[in-house]
Design a protein around this motif. Structure first.
Motif, PDB file in Angstrom:
ATOM      1  N   THR A  18      10.115  11.037   3.839  1.00  0.00           N
ATOM      2  CA  THR A  18       8.983  10.155   4.127  1.00  0.00           C
ATOM      3  C   THR A  18       7.983  10.822   5.060  1.00  0.00           C
ATOM      4  OG1 THR A  18      10.316   8.153   3.826  1.00  0.00           O
ATOM      5  CG2 THR A  18       8.351   7.941   5.198  1.00  0.00           C
ATOM      6  N   TRP A  31      -2.098   5.612  -0.119  1.00  0.00           N
ATOM      7  CA  TRP A  31      -2.055   4.420  -0.978  1.00  0.00           C
ATOM      8  C   TRP A  31      -1.533   4.793  -2.364  1.00  0.00           C
ATOM      9  CZ3 TRP A  31      -2.556   0.842   2.396  1.00  0.00           C
ATOM     10  CH2 TRP A  31      -3.519   0.896   3.406  1.00  0.00           C
ATOM     11  N   THR A  34       2.206   5.429  -2.228  1.00  0.00           N
ATOM     12  CA  THR A  34       2.944   4.180  -2.021  1.00  0.00           C
ATOM     13  C   THR A  34       3.077   3.404  -3.327  1.00  0.00           C
ATOM     14  OG1 THR A  34       2.095   4.041   0.245  1.00  0.00           O
ATOM     15  CG2 THR A  34       3.009   2.028  -0.712  1.00  0.00           C
ATOM     16  N   ARG A  37       5.327   5.449  -5.843  1.00  0.00           N
ATOM     17  CA  ARG A  37       6.728   5.507  -5.431  1.00  0.00           C
ATOM     18  C   ARG A  37       7.442   4.202  -5.710  1.00  0.00           C
ATOM     19  NH1 ARG A  37       9.122   6.349   0.770  1.00  0.00           N
ATOM     20  NH2 ARG A  37      11.291   5.941   0.208  1.00  0.00           N
ATOM     21  N   TYR A  38       6.849   3.091  -5.308  1.00  0.00           N
ATOM     22  CA  TYR A  38       7.564   1.823  -5.419  1.00  0.00           C
ATOM     23  C   TYR A  38       7.477   1.226  -6.815  1.00  0.00           C
ATOM     24  CZ  TYR A  38       8.429   2.241  -0.498  1.00  0.00           C
ATOM     25  OH  TYR A  38       8.865   2.702   0.715  1.00  0.00           O
ATOM     26  N   VAL A  76       7.200  -1.409   1.662  1.00  0.00           N
ATOM     27  CA  VAL A  76       5.807  -0.993   1.523  1.00  0.00           C
ATOM     28  C   VAL A  76       5.128  -0.870   2.890  1.00  0.00           C
ATOM     29  CG1 VAL A  76       3.569  -1.581   0.519  1.00  0.00           C
ATOM     30  CG2 VAL A  76       5.671  -2.014  -0.774  1.00  0.00           C
ATOM     31  N   PHE A  79       6.481   2.258   4.748  1.00  0.00           N
ATOM     32  CA  PHE A  79       6.057   3.548   4.208  1.00  0.00           C
ATOM     33  C   PHE A  79       4.573   3.801   4.438  1.00  0.00           C
ATOM     34  CE2 PHE A  79       4.730   6.360   0.677  1.00  0.00           C
ATOM     35  CZ  PHE A  79       5.522   7.462   0.997  1.00  0.00           C
ATOM     36  N   VAL A  80       3.752   2.762   4.282  1.00  0.00           N
ATOM     37  CA  VAL A  80       2.314   2.930   4.531  1.00  0.00           C
ATOM     38  C   VAL A  80       2.079   3.318   5.992  1.00  0.00           C
ATOM     39  CG1 VAL A  80       0.113   1.710   4.696  1.00  0.00           C
ATOM     40  CG2 VAL A  80       1.530   1.440   2.668  1.00  0.00           C
ATOM     41  N   SER A 199       3.626  -3.243  -3.786  1.00  0.00           N
ATOM     42  CA  SER A 199       2.760  -2.072  -3.910  1.00  0.00           C
ATOM     43  C   SER A 199       1.564  -2.334  -4.808  1.00  0.00           C
ATOM     44  CB  SER A 199       3.563  -0.882  -4.445  1.00  0.00           C
ATOM     45  OG  SER A 199       3.962  -1.095  -5.790  1.00  0.00           O
TER      46      SER A 199
END
Length: 314
Positions: A18, A31, A34, A37-38, A76, A79-80, A199
């Motif tokens: 990450t 963005w 993210t 990935r999700y 989310v 991670f953001v 996401s």
């Protein structure tokens, strides 16, 4: 136990990605990564649910809603926040700040249960604070004045990621420690769907429309990182942590979480092609010793009343 240790270290090695992924996919934005990935995580969970073993059956509607929210907000949001922290503050600061999570969970638990004396916690907390301060002050002093604001914003983003992770860990631990706790694989799948749905809210902020103008190599690299983070860094890492948390005592599994900081720092220095500075090395060592010391305090026999809040699955 060896299987649990291997599973725990594997989880931390994957979570540590990450701290480098947002910079590795440039010129794609945080963005973009993210969302990709999700969505990969959610699609993988949906495909696995074709088999009855992975379907979230038997989970009550209120708990299912909690699972979806943990995925949508926890995954989310974390991670953001971590992605922007890395973009703004570099490779060293975010892992050190976010890596204090096990201690903060333990402190919160002690506020609620008062299982150990604050005097016993004083030294670990001082070591952690000094370690983080050394790295942060050194980072600010080495950048130009125009970059100081970005460094400070990166620190704030890392603190936001830390807060989100703490809340996620407490809520998730409460669910998983209940007598009727859901199956780990089914709980992972439910959160994966929530992460994918969460996401999608970020789609207006993405830059996918401009990706046609980018070189093919950048696009393929982005896709590879999205697949890696979605399949390995999300689904497989979470499943490995389920294995570790069920095979290892709390004291040992909590110590393994610290390895995420070590992996994150190592990946960051590899990406930047450099060795850590003296300040970064000293700060990391002090923080590592502080975290281990704090966990040791809570692992003593008189600390058995501390809730298992550090058994995080993220």
């Amino acid at each position: 136990m060896p299987i649990g240790i291997i599973a725990g270290l594997t989880t931390c090695a994957l979570w540590g990605l990450t701290f480098v992924a947002p910079r590795a996919v440039e010129p794609f934005s945080a963005w973009d990564l993210t969302i990709a990935r999700y969505c990969v995580f959610g699609i993988a969970c949906l495909l696995l649910m074709l088999h009855p073993r992975f379907r979230p059956t038997g989970i009550a509607l209120p708990r299912s809603a909690i699972g979806l929210l943990l995925g949508g907000v926890g995954y989310v949001g974390y991670f953001v926040s971590a992605a922007f922290a890395v973009r703004l503050a570099g490779a060293a600061i975010p892992p050190l700040i976010i890596g204090t999570m096990p201690v903060f969970l333990a402190v919160i638990a002690n506020l609620r249960e008062r299982s150990v004396s604050w005097r016993a916690l004083a030294l670990p907390l001082v070591l952690i604070a000094v370690g983080v301060a050394i790295v942060n002050i050194a980072a600010i002093r080495t950048v130009q004045s125009v970059d100081t604001g970005a460094i400070l914003l990166g620190m704030l983003s890392a603190c936001a990621a830390l807060c989100i992770w703490i809340v996620y860990g407490m809520v998730n631990a409460a669910v998983m420690s209940a007598p009727d706790a859901p199956d780990g694989l089914r709980w992972t799948g439910l959160q994966g769907i929530g992460a994918a749905l969460g996401s999608l809210v970020l789609l207006p902020l993405s830059s996918f429309g401009a990706s046609d103008a980018l070189p093919a190599f950048d696009t393929f690299r982005f896709i590879a990182w999205a697949l890696l983070m979605g399949l390995a860094g999300s689904w497989f890492a979470t499943w490995c942590w389920v294995v570790a948390s069920r095979r290892l005592p709390l004291a040992l599994s909590a110590q393994l979480i610290v390895a995420e900081t070590v992996f994150g720092l190592a990946y960051g220095f590899v990406l930047e092609g450099r060795w850590p500075t003296a300040a970064e090395a000293i700060g990391a060592v002090l923080q590592f010793i502080g975290v281990i010391s704090a966990i040791t305090v809570f692992s003593k026999p008189e600390s058995v009343g501390v809730p298992q809040a550090s058994s995080v699955e993220i």
